[in-house]
Design a protein around this motif. Sequence first.
Motif: not given
Length: 388
Positions: A39-44, A99-117
């Motif tokens: 999450y950078v400059d109010n954008e994903y 997308w059926g083989h998507l195995s992992g998702i990585v959130f940055t700390e900025r994204m976690m602080e913004h909210g991941i709902e």
Amino acid sequence: MKKILNLVMCSLLTILLSGCWDAEELEGMYYVHALGVDYVDNEYEVYLQIVNFQSSPGTGEQQGGGGSGSEIEVGKARGKTALEAIHHLYPSTQRRVFWGHLSGIVFTERMMEHGIEEVLDSIDRYREIKPTLWTFTTSESLHELLVITPILEMNTIFSFLGDPEKSYQQSSLVEPIQEYQFLSVLREPGKTLILPHFSITRSDWKNNLGETKENLNISSASLMSDSHYKGVLEHNEMLGIRWIQRAAQRALLVVPDSEGKPLASVTLNTEKVKIKPHIDEEGVTFSIDIKVSGDVSVLQEDKKLNELVQSAKEQIINEVEETYKKGLEIDADVYSFSNALYKENPQEWKKLTEKNELPLTEESLQEVNVKVVIDTTGLEKYRPPGAP
């Protein structure tokens, strides 16, 4: 005449048979293996790690382990929502993205602080994505992180992003969590979510040409409770967590002597953990009972077995207490004391919590009781001091 009639009937029936006329050619699609979200400059910002399965070791001409590893491409796009960012990437992919083989998702700390709902909601609603994908956090550049392949050019599907359990079984530090477990913990009152936190090792590995190889590293943990991100505990700050996680299967404990020098190394697994709240007129305190068992891996100095066990107990108690204090510094209930109280006495939990969080101090951890059982001493028999 009868034969002709049968032939006509068979011809007509073949028209009604379904076929694979609408099936996609496997080699005609792109397969997403991992997703990064920032999450950078109010954008994903989204990063798609696309894996070329055709170059996987063990397939086609490369069968037998002589493959050159997977080819990775990482795409990046921005948008006002994560879904919009992904759609901004589609026009440049040239083929359908599966997308059926998507195995992992990585959130940055900025994204976690913004909210991941919102991101989690988008993932849950898309039918191609399975709820078993592994979840991580990082402070690193997502692009640098997602282009890393395992050592010896092993296929990326065997990296931490696709299969973190194998490494955890060998050395248990931070338990890997899948998305459905992630959501389950977040929705449970008073529970603290502990996620593996990625970093990049840039100098630990070299090949036979002396070239350094960047690699993924999990040696810290990020904490979150009631949808609020708390922060990261680094490796030396989070060692107590491994004794509380019931899934810990193999953790190495270096037992120091009275001068702090290594006395022995023991490999332990957690057999039992019990967190008990104690309520009195002054409030609530907690005690932790832990039982671990394992083997002596290295013994650098003659020591009686009961003295070695006592030193191991003291070391585990010290790690549990230190991690608890480090958790308080980032306002985190690292051992989910609040949840233990909620399960034991929900009425008292409602009285004591403020906005679903239980106020904790260093004195809230009353005591830590540890039982250490040494099952074996490896191939070498344990020799007490002075024995021939």
